[in-house]
Write an enzyme that holds these catalytic residues in place. Structure first.
Site, short mmCIF file in Angstrom:
data_model
loop_
_atom_site.label_atom_id
_atom_site.label_comp_id
_atom_site.label_asym_id
_atom_site.label_seq_id
_atom_site.Cartn_x
_atom_site.Cartn_y
_atom_site.Cartn_z
N GLY A 1 16.95 -51.07 -28.08
CA GLY A 1 17.68 -51.86 -27.07
C GLY A 1 16.60 -52.03 -25.52
CB SER A 2 14.44 -49.61 -23.82
OG SER A 2 15.45 -48.53 -23.33
CG ASN B 1 25.34 -48.08 -19.40
OD1 ASN B 1 25.33 -49.13 -18.76
ND2 ASN B 1 24.50 -47.05 -19.16
CD GLN C 1 26.93 -48.66 -24.39
OE1 GLN C 1 27.99 -48.19 -25.02
NE2 GLN C 1 25.98 -47.91 -24.35
N GLY D 1 20.49 -50.36 -32.51
CA GLY D 1 21.26 -50.01 -33.85
C GLY D 1 21.92 -48.84 -33.65
CG HIS D 2 21.01 -45.44 -31.50
ND1 HIS D 2 21.51 -44.28 -30.38
CD2 HIS D 2 20.09 -46.10 -30.49
CE1 HIS D 2 21.22 -44.74 -29.19
NE2 HIS D 2 20.21 -45.67 -29.17
CB THR E 1 3.56 -51.88 -40.09
OG1 THR E 1 2.21 -52.08 -40.10
CG2 THR E 1 4.21 -51.64 -41.24
CB CYS F 1 24.05 -31.90 -11.77
SG CYS F 1 23.66 -31.13 -10.00
#
Lengths: 399, 145
Positions: free
Chosen positions: A72-73, A154, A182, A203-204, A240, A327
């Site tokens: 995505g990035s 997200n 998302q 994909g993930h 590739t 945090c």
């Protein structure tokens, strides 16, 4: 044995066993390079093209509009930098419109472009976490090169009025990119009906493998290359091909899109039940619009507690969740998304995001609900901030 | 990410609560930055006979305040004056770099409570503790809000 509940599907999802099964040959014996000429490379090449069809079909695009990336990035970087630089070079356009609560893959890309001299307008997303199309239209200028508005946020899961935005962009002849990382696999996406010119996915996020994504790029829209090199992906994205990954994203998007409706119906019930019950906790709130929302997204704040402590105590109970507190964000500021919808810092620090998924059951939600109030009480008993909130509440009542 | 000691103090905080008969109370940090520590000291004949804390913040904020109470309770006031954030970090077996400020806060919370004690005794705390830093958000600057 302690129960394990994974409620962070917006961070990542499990790799579906049937997807892995389809990937396996390309992780093992079918290792040929799709660019090679010999017959041993034919099967991997066909597998890549089959995956391209699967991805195209899932969003109503054409196969030659799909380009595989490393995630995505990369897709966001390529779409935004590529279009902005091309529009500047060709037409002298220098202005980009986006929103205040984009993912950092978009916001930090825009920061990089600002250093190249681009002007960036970030739209407000208001208290419900939704872009107002009329504000977008008002922000469009003669030199606007690109509009980039995420499909669904997200953190707070709000689904943007993408079709209206697409129509406005089309009317003004401005290229429209959406970060749909998302949204893909969770809502129906139609790039034609929505007038989307570029769309990023990963994909993930829908039970495919990590390290693979795709960029949809409408025919005729020509972003500059981000990765130069060999002639893969029709000369537009070198390197590739990640054949097993590409096979995985293809298989994963097909299975995800096929079950959107049943999953949305089931998970939105779990989500709404969770939010209604958790809202019974004193001084709690839901962040983001409740209607225009991803079916599996819960984002709430509990005043007087801090997110990281909350997450660690949930973890001690076998629950994996997320927060937008400083945090947990790795910086000293709470989430920019929660600040963008007008939350005070001290409220944003006490946020909890649960993102359910296809494996989540109502029993899982009830289990979280069975431990959450106790955890919040425990932290509030320790919290001088909670004492202050209660003191001010009592004084307010007296006054 | 956290050491066993940090997790132990976070999961099982020592001396948590308020001390109604405290004669030194100090509060540092602020809600905007995401952590507030409040320390209660009961000091008799130069010895800290009891110490309690309340903390709003992340796990390391809770752990540093918990261990700080153990490090001063039963000890002479002079030892509490000398308590450093470094000693707190060491006692916890280390903290991640971006959490060191929690140990600073714990040291400052103890110092603020001691300052309150001295003030109540009519003693100028500055020669003993130095000028205590101002912890208003505007003066902190670490998180840029």
């Amino acid at each position: 044995m302690q129960r394990f509940v994974y409620a962070d599907n917006s961070a990542t999802t499990s790799l579906a066993p049937d997807v892995l099964e389809k990937m396996m040959p390309y992780l093992t014996k079918e290792y040929g390079n799709p660019s090679s000429l010999y017959s041993f490379a034919a099967k991997p090449k066909m597998a890549v093209e089959h995956a391209r069809e699967q991805v195209a079909k899932a969003i109503n695009a054409r196969t030659n509009e799909i380009f595989f990336t490393a995630g995505g990035s990369e897709s966001d970087n390529w779409a935004i930098k590529g279009v902005a630089r091309a529009m500047k070079a060709k037409k002298g356009k220098n202005h980009i419109i986006s929103t205040k609560f984009e993912h950092h893959a978009v916001l930090h890309t825009l920061d990089a472009l600002k250093k190249e001299g681009f002007e960036v307008t970030l739209l407000e997303v208001h208290e419900n976490g939704l872009v107002r199309p009329e504000e977008l239209e008002a922000a469009i200028r003669e030199d606007t090169a690109l509009v980039s508005v995420m499909y669904a946020n997200n953190e707070i899961g709000t689904i943007q009025p993408i079709r209206e935005i697409g129509e406005i962009c089309k009317k003004h002849g401005v290229i429209f990119h959406t970060d749909a990382v998302q949204a893909v696999g969770n809502v129906h996406i139609d790039v034609e009906a929505d007038h989307i010119d570029l769309l990023s996915m990963s994909g993930h996020k829908f039970h495919g493998p990590k390290g693979v994504g795709a960029l949809y790029c409408r025919l005729g829209v020509l972003p500059q290359n981000l990765i130069d090199g060999g002639a893969q992906e029709r000369g537009r994205r070198a390197g590739t091909e990640n054949v097993p990954g590409i096979v995985g994203i293809g298989a994963a998007i097909e299975r995800a899109v096929a079950t959107i409706d049943e999953r949305a119906e089931r998970l939105s019930k779990i989500r709404d039940h969770f939010m209604d019950e958790a809202l019974k906790i004193e001084r709690s709130r839901v962040n983001g619009d409740r209607v225009h929302r991803l079916p599996a997204n819960v984002n709430m704040c509990f005043e007087g507690v801090e997110g990281e402590s909350l997450l660690l105590l949930l973890d001690a109970n076998g629950i994996s969740a997320s927060s937008g507190s400083a945090c947990t964000s790795g910086s000293l500021d709470p989430s920019h998304v929660l600040l963008s919808i007008g939350l005070k810092h001290e409220v944003a620090h006490g946020s909890l995001r649960l993102s359910f998924g296809e494996e989540t059951t109502m029993e899982d939600a009830d289990y979280i609900l069975s431990v959450l109030p106790g955890i919040i009480n425990r932290l509030r008993e320790m919290s001088p901030l909670w004492d202050r909130i209660k003191r001010e509440e009592a004084e307010g009542k007296k006054a | 990410m956290y050491t066993e000691q940090v997790m132990d103090h976070f999961m099982h905080p020592r001396n948590m609560g308020e001390l109604p008969d405290a004669n030194g109370v100090g509060e540092v940090g602020n809600a905007k930055c995401g952590d507030i520590m409040k320390m209660y000291l009961k000091i008799e004949d130069g010895v800290i006979t009891d110490c309690k804390f309340k903390t709003y913040g992340c796990a390391s904020a809770i752990a540093t305040s918990s261990i700080a109470t153990e490090m001063v309770k039963g000890h002479k006031v002079e030892e509490a004056v000398a308590l450093s954030n470094k000693a707190v970090v060491e006692a916890l077996g280390g903290l991640p770099a971006h959490k060191i400020h929690c140990s600073v806060l714990a040291e400052q919370a103890i110092k603020a409570a001691l300052a309150d004690y001295y003030t109540r005794q009519g003693i100028d705390y500055r020669p003993i503790l130095g000028d205590l830093e101002d912890h208003d958000c505007e003066h902190c600057g670490t998180c840029g809000v």
